[in-house]
Design a protein around this motif. Structure first.
Motif, PDB file in Angstrom:
ATOM      1  N   GLY A  69      46.156  33.219  45.341  1.00  0.00           N
ATOM      2  CA  GLY A  69      46.252  34.671  45.408  1.00  0.00           C
ATOM      3  C   GLY A  69      46.566  35.206  46.783  1.00  0.00           C
ATOM      4  N   SER A 117      45.059  38.796  46.887  1.00  0.00           N
ATOM      5  CA  SER A 117      44.845  39.507  45.637  1.00  0.00           C
ATOM      6  C   SER A 117      43.535  40.289  45.723  1.00  0.00           C
ATOM      7  CB  SER A 117      44.789  38.513  44.478  1.00  0.00           C
ATOM      8  OG  SER A 117      44.375  39.163  43.297  1.00  0.00           O
ATOM      9  N   GLU A 157      49.508  38.312  44.307  1.00  0.00           N
ATOM     10  CA  GLU A 157      49.273  38.826  45.660  1.00  0.00           C
ATOM     11  C   GLU A 157      49.560  40.326  45.673  1.00  0.00           C
ATOM     12  OE1 GLU A 157      51.639  36.444  45.015  1.00  0.00           O
ATOM     13  OE2 GLU A 157      50.391  34.699  45.372  1.00  0.00           O
ATOM     14  N   ASN A 158      48.541  41.123  45.467  1.00  0.00           N
ATOM     15  CA  ASN A 158      48.755  42.572  45.359  1.00  0.00           C
ATOM     16  C   ASN A 158      47.866  43.394  46.275  1.00  0.00           C
ATOM     17  OD1 ASN A 158      46.349  42.076  44.110  1.00  0.00           O
ATOM     18  ND2 ASN A 158      46.878  42.988  42.142  1.00  0.00           N
TER      19      ASN A 158
END
Length: 213
Positions: A133, A157, A164-165
């Protein structure tokens, strides 16, 4: 009259051929010379590869030019014994042959190394890493015979998983936190022209079955 014109055309054609011959043969000569230089570089760098292989559980590697002179360097991604038996941090080393000797021009940690982009026009290298992530980009510039760390950015993440936000965080060459605008200022001009891209999952890989911690 016709024979005279024909003779003139033959003379002109001969001059054109003589003029073009150096233009045609020069690239072939240069290519042969570069091929010979790379052959010699590979032979010297093979000793470094062997050393890395013997001291790691496995190694992914590739020969390619990342300095802009056409001669290949050795790019090696491996898990060195000095890092111990825990964790998952690998090392990325780049070695160059200079005056017949091996020189390390980049040594850095790597995790989930996904892609390396080299920009010849700016002599810049961008290292992209992915995993758990997380995502990061580390930017290096070739100066005074070595790749120097310029800046990096990373994100994670926000809810876990592999997406991956999360928000981006920016760092200077000494891993100090910096602003987005400072990051953009530091890397200005680095991403220039067409990049030469290589992905480590496409590199040659050698697993050392005899390695013990």
């Amino acid at each position: 009259m016709k024979s005279k014109k024909k003779l003139i055309r033959l003379i002109i054609a001969a001059f054109v051929i003589l003029f073009m011959m150096p233009v045609i043969t020069a690239p072939k000569t240069q290519a042969a010379s570069l091929k010979n230089k790379n052959k010699k570089a590979h032979k010297v760098l093979q000793t470094k590869y062997t050393s890395l292989y013997n001291n790691s559980s496995g190694i992914s590697y590739k020969y390619m030019d990342v300095t802009g002179d056409g001669v290949h360097e050795l790019l090696a991604n491996y898990f060195p014994s000095s890092k111990g038996s825990g964790g998952s941090m690998y090392g990325l080393d780049i070695f160059q042959v200079k005056n017949g000797k091996i020189k390390c021009i980049l040594r850095t940690d790597s995790y989930g190394l996904a892609k390396i982009s080299y920009y010849k026009s700016s002599k810049s290298l961008i290292m992209n890493q992915l995993g758990h992530g997380g995502e990061s980009y580390s930017c290096f510039k070739f100066r005074n015979g070595k790749f120097k760390s310029i800046a990096s950015k990373a994100r994670q993440s926000i809810k876990g998983g592999s997406v991956e936000n999360g928000p981006w965080y920016y760092y200077g060459s000494s891993q100090n936190t910096i602003s987005k605008s400072s990051f953009n200022k530091k890397i200005k001009g680095m991403i220039k022209g067409k990049a030469k891209i290589t992905k480590p999952d496409k590199w040659l890989h050698a697993h050392n079955e005899n390695f013990t911690w």
